[in-house]
Motif scaffolding. Structure first.
Motif, PDB file in Angstrom:
ATOM      1  N   GLY A  21       3.794  -7.811   9.291  1.00  0.00           N
ATOM      2  CA  GLY A  21       2.529  -7.880  10.017  1.00  0.00           C
ATOM      3  C   GLY A  21       1.414  -8.447   9.158  1.00  0.00           C
ATOM      4  O   GLY A  21       0.593  -9.253   9.625  1.00  0.00           O
ATOM      5  N   PHE A  22       1.377  -8.066   7.899  1.00  0.00           N
ATOM      6  CA  PHE A  22       0.380  -8.576   6.952  1.00  0.00           C
ATOM      7  C   PHE A  22       0.508 -10.093   6.813  1.00  0.00           C
ATOM      8  O   PHE A  22      -0.479 -10.827   6.922  1.00  0.00           O
ATOM      9  CB  PHE A  22       0.577  -7.881   5.602  1.00  0.00           C
ATOM     10  N   VAL A  23       1.733 -10.575   6.611  1.00  0.00           N
ATOM     11  CA  VAL A  23       1.965 -12.011   6.438  1.00  0.00           C
ATOM     12  C   VAL A  23       1.627 -12.776   7.722  1.00  0.00           C
ATOM     13  O   VAL A  23       1.011 -13.846   7.670  1.00  0.00           O
ATOM     14  CB  VAL A  23       3.421 -12.278   5.990  1.00  0.00           C
TER      15      VAL A  23
ATOM     16  N   ILE B 276      -6.095  -5.369   7.030  1.00  0.00           N
ATOM     17  CA  ILE B 276      -6.470  -4.135   6.325  1.00  0.00           C
ATOM     18  C   ILE B 276      -5.495  -3.009   6.670  1.00  0.00           C
ATOM     19  O   ILE B 276      -5.033  -2.272   5.790  1.00  0.00           O
ATOM     20  CB  ILE B 276      -7.921  -3.734   6.659  1.00  0.00           C
ATOM     21  N   TYR B 277      -5.160  -2.872   7.949  1.00  0.00           N
ATOM     22  CA  TYR B 277      -4.230  -1.824   8.388  1.00  0.00           C
ATOM     23  C   TYR B 277      -2.857  -2.002   7.745  1.00  0.00           C
ATOM     24  O   TYR B 277      -2.299  -1.055   7.175  1.00  0.00           O
ATOM     25  CB  TYR B 277      -4.111  -1.852   9.920  1.00  0.00           C
ATOM     26  N   TYR B 278      -2.304  -3.205   7.840  1.00  0.00           N
ATOM     27  CA  TYR B 278      -0.972  -3.433   7.285  1.00  0.00           C
ATOM     28  C   TYR B 278      -0.952  -3.268   5.770  1.00  0.00           C
ATOM     29  O   TYR B 278      -0.004  -2.700   5.221  1.00  0.00           O
ATOM     30  CB  TYR B 278      -0.456  -4.824   7.667  1.00  0.00           C
ATOM     31  N   ALA B 279      -1.975  -3.759   5.087  1.00  0.00           N
ATOM     32  CA  ALA B 279      -2.039  -3.601   3.623  1.00  0.00           C
ATOM     33  C   ALA B 279      -2.142  -2.126   3.257  1.00  0.00           C
ATOM     34  O   ALA B 279      -1.442  -1.654   2.347  1.00  0.00           O
ATOM     35  CB  ALA B 279      -3.219  -4.381   3.058  1.00  0.00           C
TER      36      ALA B 279
ATOM     37  N   MET C 188       0.182   2.687   1.143  1.00  0.00           N
ATOM     38  CA  MET C 188       0.383   4.122   1.356  1.00  0.00           C
ATOM     39  C   MET C 188       1.874   4.478   1.343  1.00  0.00           C
ATOM     40  O   MET C 188       2.261   5.532   0.838  1.00  0.00           O
ATOM     41  CB  MET C 188      -0.255   4.530   2.681  1.00  0.00           C
ATOM     42  N   SER C 189       2.715   3.568   1.871  1.00  0.00           N
ATOM     43  CA  SER C 189       4.155   3.848   1.910  1.00  0.00           C
ATOM     44  C   SER C 189       4.783   3.858   0.518  1.00  0.00           C
ATOM     45  O   SER C 189       5.889   4.356   0.347  1.00  0.00           O
ATOM     46  CB  SER C 189       4.874   2.829   2.794  1.00  0.00           C
ATOM     47  N   LEU C 190       4.093   3.315  -0.452  1.00  0.00           N
ATOM     48  CA  LEU C 190       4.580   3.313  -1.825  1.00  0.00           C
ATOM     49  C   LEU C 190       4.242   4.599  -2.567  1.00  0.00           C
ATOM     50  O   LEU C 190       4.730   4.826  -3.664  1.00  0.00           O
ATOM     51  CB  LEU C 190       3.999   2.123  -2.593  1.00  0.00           C
TER      52      LEU C 190
END
Length: 135
Positions: A15-17, A66-69, A74-76
């Motif tokens: 989504g970010f890309v 911003i959301y995807y980043a 956060m998932s890391l």
């Protein structure tokens, strides 16, 4: 559990890309070179310049980046699956998915156009919201 986190991480990166591609195509390429396989014709321009393309004067694609980043970062962290953040994250993912469905409705039925980036983002958001409870 770890597999679902990995899938969400990949979806967030995708989504970010996609949204970075849209920003690059819409803002940084010369007008005669703005057409790519993802943004064919004026479809992206119609969507980006509509009144539905902003929330509080911030373009949706900027909010998406911003959301995807944020979701990816956060998932890391170990906080991604913590109980005290689960409700907030679940609410956020479903809010974003709901907004995607709402904006897809306007794209198809009000603007009468199709946008591969928009549809892809909506599918990604629905998948993330559906998978998050299983972390």
């Amino acid at each position: 559990m770890a597999l679902i986190t990995q899938i969400i991480r990949i979806l967030a990166l995708l989504g970010f890309v996609l949204n970075l591609h849209f920003i690059y195509t819409h803002h940084f390429k010369e007008p005669k070179h703005r057409h790519t396989k993802l943004c064919a014709g004026n479809k992206c321009k119609i969507m980006a310049e509509s009144r539905y393309a902003h929330i509080f004067y911030i373009p949706n694609y900027v909010l998406s980046v911003i959301y995807y980043a944020g979701l990816f970062i956060m998932s890391l962290t170990p906080y991604f699956a913590q109980e005290n953040l689960r409700a907030a994250m679940l609410g956020l993912t479903w809010f974003v998915a709901g907004m995607s469905v709402y904006l897809t409705y306007f794209l198809v039925f009000k603007l009468r156009t199709r946008c591969i980036v928009c549809f892809s983002s909506a599918i990604i958001n629905l998948l993330i919201a559906t998978l998050y409870p299983f972390i």
